[in-house]
Scaffold this active site. Structure first.
Site: not given
Lengths: 177, 600
Positions: B201, B285, B327
């Site tokens: 992230e 991801n 994701d």
């Protein structure tokens, strides 16, 4: 007890060092430029010092343009990545009444500029000072601490919560007035 | 509504299908013995063994007597954050590692109440807490050759003497100033400590490293994006599908330079097959989440690598989710099994994947034998077994400035990191998982090193039926569920299966449950002090009796609303998870307590 010997020894040491260390016996009482004092704690032995306020605070705090700029910058500088739209995530919630480092615009300005130890980055070299004030003013709006007439009134994206001008003052949330 | 659900849960369990997997007993499905040696009653790595079965041969606790289970001792970890770790038991000592600040405790199991033998405090950098995407969790330590190995949130791998608690070496491999943290449990294979980074992230480029178990020096590093030379793709690399063949796909399947900040992190599980001399690990991801910012397949993210543990050289790769839109990290556990599939004996790996399918792969080649959804999925329409490609549903494609509603599963997947368990006695894989959907809107995002690089507004909602979690027993041979239990909250804990035909898991309300491995019937439950998201284990104590242990303490991404005290009024808080967990604050509070159970 013989006081003479240590004195003599230290004098010899000083002489041996050739140069005497410089001592600033009267440290500067004012902070360096750009370092406005922001209280980190309410605890002040002997009584609280009057809250210092920055004259920029008033300029930014109730100004609709600056607040809407703050809202834009909150996404632009990825504040929203860590604090979401005020509800928090990697960083704490900013729309509630709980403040770790103070709720004043000066404290929030200091938080953004200097960072905080448990994971708030310092944006000192990334964001110009006036934009930090805009961000700080917007952060206060998230907990309902901005005039309704000035706080942002719309979201351009998927709605996370009612717009800032309709958010309640978190300090009175759930309590009768 | 909540009261009614509570009542249903207490009254028993909901069966989705009643077929019990008796038919499978004629097929022997077993982990390869080299990867799952006979049970010695210890628990030396979170997944129990290299095959990752999380299955114990201990059978003192049975379907009949489990109802008598009682608390043997408890221990406060002193940290009120999400407790995702598995306790370890080696010899007469139990070892537990806490979330940040990653304290390692050793408890003496020979003495009443299991007093502390020693503790080791690594004092990680507090600033690391700000760059951990989803609570400050740690998924466990591992024992090897007299030492405990574990990772700290601020990017250190540490070896500690298991007898004395004294550090032996400490290697700094992650950099928090680019958003890198470490949350996974290491695995030790052939004297090498395998570790990967978190930070999908934050635009962190994913890697896995092998550190020498003796002195901690880095033996090899394999990146999961970038040029072949850095991904350790060489002449031995033979992927099964055409989509994974070509030179430098880790560069060419991205816009220029995007691979440098493209994710593909290794924060989940690693398995090892000693016969094939291969390790298997998933990749996270791609970053950012907004797919418009990275056209292409985004190799080698959201897939699985088979690598040579000695050199790191890649042998094959398969991409669960090319050009991921939602994701769907590919980091879940892979359970290594040998079984007959369509008349032939195959070496397989089973993978309940985040994108919603249980995959059966030939682990020698990476060929997909089957891929069947284990819950509601509408983001894709299946897997093309010819090309190996996930068939994306165009209606659920996300992008900048577009709100797409009711995408199932969520960004946290039909199943996230929470590991399943496999029982060779029933042929069933016990899958703790989620049942949620979401709305997504892609937004512009700037890359600023060390800050989030997501570009997606997310808002999650309960999935069909309203139960946000489920515990599903999957019949591996038949590739269909045998039974499934509904849970009000996502089942964010791991599972453990035993030869006594009892399976254990925990709920986010704090219930620790024992269910029948055959039918799913609730046999016993105990309410712990906080929600459970940890990995239960079972072991033989110094007194020769079987014990069951689990850490209680809510948190993780799903429980961040409680452990991080987030504000439920913001639908997008915790990357959209808070919206679907608004009521969690009403039923549990933060905690951090070890519970150990035994029969009277």
């Amino acid at each position: 007890m013989n006081r003479g010997l240590p004195c003599l020894l230290s004098a010899m040491l000083v002489l041996a060092a050739c140069q005497r260390e410089e001592r600033d016996t009267r440290p500067q009482s004012v902070l360096g430029s750009g370092d406005q004092p922001a209280a980190v704690t309410a605890l002040e032995p002997g009584g609280q010092r009057p809250a210092s306020s920055d004259n920029k605070a008033g300029v930014f705090e109730a100004n609709a343009f600056h607040l809407s700029e703050g809202k834009r910058l909150f996404n632009w500088f990825n504040c929203s990545g860590c604090h979401a739209n005020g509800g928090g995530g990697m960083g704490p919630a900013l729309m509630d009444q709980k403040w770790l480092y103070g709720s004043s615009i000066e404290s929030i300005h200091a938080t953004i500029r200097d960072g905080r130890p448990n994971g708030m980055p310092s944006f000192r070299d990334k964001i110009p000072d006036d934009q930090i004030w805009e961000l700080a003013a917007f952060v206060r709006a998230l907990s309902g601490n901005a005039p309704k007439s000035a706080a942002p009134s719309r979201d351009d994206d998927m709605m996370p919560h009612p717009s800032e001008n309709r958010l309640p003052d978190a300090a009175t949330l759930g309590k009768s007035p | 509504m909540a009261a009614m659900l509570g009542w249903t849960l207490l009254a028993g369990f909901a069966l989705v299908t009643t077929a019990v997997a008796q038919s499978t007993s004629s097929f022997a499905i077993n982990p390869p013995s080299a990867a799952a040696p006979p049970d010695d009653g210890q628990w030396a790595m979170p997944a129990k063994n290299y095959a990752s079965t999380r299955y114990s041969e201990l059978a003192e606790i049975t379907e009949d007597n489990v109802k008598n289970l009682q608390v043997a001792f408890t221990f406060s970890t002193g940290v009120n954050k999400g407790q995702e770790a598995a306790p370890l038991v080696v010899g007469n000592t139990m070892y537990i590692v806490t979330p940040f600040p990653n304290i390692l405790y050793a408890l003496d199991l020979t003495k009443p109440g299991a007093p502390m033998k020693w503790k080791f405090e690594p004092n990680p950098e507090p600033a690391a807490q700000g760059v951990a995407c989803c609570d400050v969790v740690n998924r466990g330590a591992v024992f090897f050759d007299g030492r405990i190995y574990f990772n700290t949130l601020d990017g250190h791998t540490i070896a500690v003497d298991a007898a004395t608690g004294k550090p032996v070496w400490n290697t700094h491999i992650g950099n928090i100033n680019i958003g890198e943290t470490i949350t996974m449990a290491p695995l030790v294979v052939k004297g090498k400590v395998l570790v990967g980074n978190s930070g999908g992230e934050m635009g962190v480029r994913g890697w896995i490293k092998a550190l020498d178990a003796g002195d901690g020096h880095v033996v090899w590093t394999a990146y999961n994006t970038g040029p072949d030379a850095e991904v350790l793709i060489g002449p031995d690399f033979k992927p099964h599908y055409d989509m994974d063949k070509g030179k430098d796909l880790g560069v060419t399947s991205w816009p220029p330079d995007a691979w440098k900040i493209g994710g593909g992190n290794v924060w989940g599980w690693i398995s090892y097959d000693p016969d094939l001399n291969l390790i298997f690990h998933g990749t996270g991801n791609p970053g950012p989440w907004n797919p418009d910012l990275r056209p292409g397949d985004n190799k080698w993210t959201a897939g699985i690598f088979a690598r040579d543990p000695d050199t790191g050289a890649a042998k094959w790769f398969y991409q669960w989710t090319p050009h991921d839109l939602h994701d769907y990290d590919g980091i879940n556990e892979q359970v290594l099994l040998d079984m007959t599939w369509q008349g032939k004996l195959r070496k397989v790996l089973v993978r309940p994947e985040r994108n919603g399918y249980v995959y059966l792969l030939d682990r020698t080649t990476g060929e997909v034998l089957s891929a069947v959804p284990f819950g509601p999925v509408n983001s894709s329409k299946g897997v093309d077994l010819k090309t190996g490609r996930l068939i994306v549903n165009p209606d659920k494609k996300t992008g900048t400035g577009k709100v797409v509603r009711d995408i199932c599963p969520t960004a946290s997947g039909l199943k996230d990191w929470q590991p399943s368990a496999f029982s060779p006695k029933t042929g069933l894989l016990y899958i703790p998982h989620n049942n949620m959907c979401m709305d997504e809107e892609g937004v512009e995002v700037n890359y600023i090193a060390g800050t989030p690089y997501v570009g997606m507004n997310v808002r999650m909602i309960p999935g069909p039926g309203g139960n946000r979690g489920a515990f599903t027993a999957w019949d591996v041979a038949a590739a269909k569920p045998a039974w499934s239990l509904k849970e009000n909250f996502p089942v964010w804990s791991g599972a453990v299966a035993t030869a006594g035909n009892v399976v254990f898991y925990g709920t986010m309300e704090g219930w620790f449950k024992a269910v029948s491995a055959r039918t799913g019937a609730l046999l016993w439950q105990f309410k712990t002090s906080s929600g459970i998201i940890g990995q239960p284990i079972t072991y033989r104590g110094p007194d020769g009796h079987q014990y069951v242990a689990v850490l209680s303490g809510v948190g993780g991404w799903a429980g961040a609303i409680v452990s991080g005290d987030l504000d439920p009024r913001d639908a997008t808080a915790a990357l959209g998870f808070v919206n679907v967990m608004k009521d969690l604050k009403d039923v549990t509070t933060p905690g951090g307590t070890l519970y150990v159970f035994r029969l009277p």
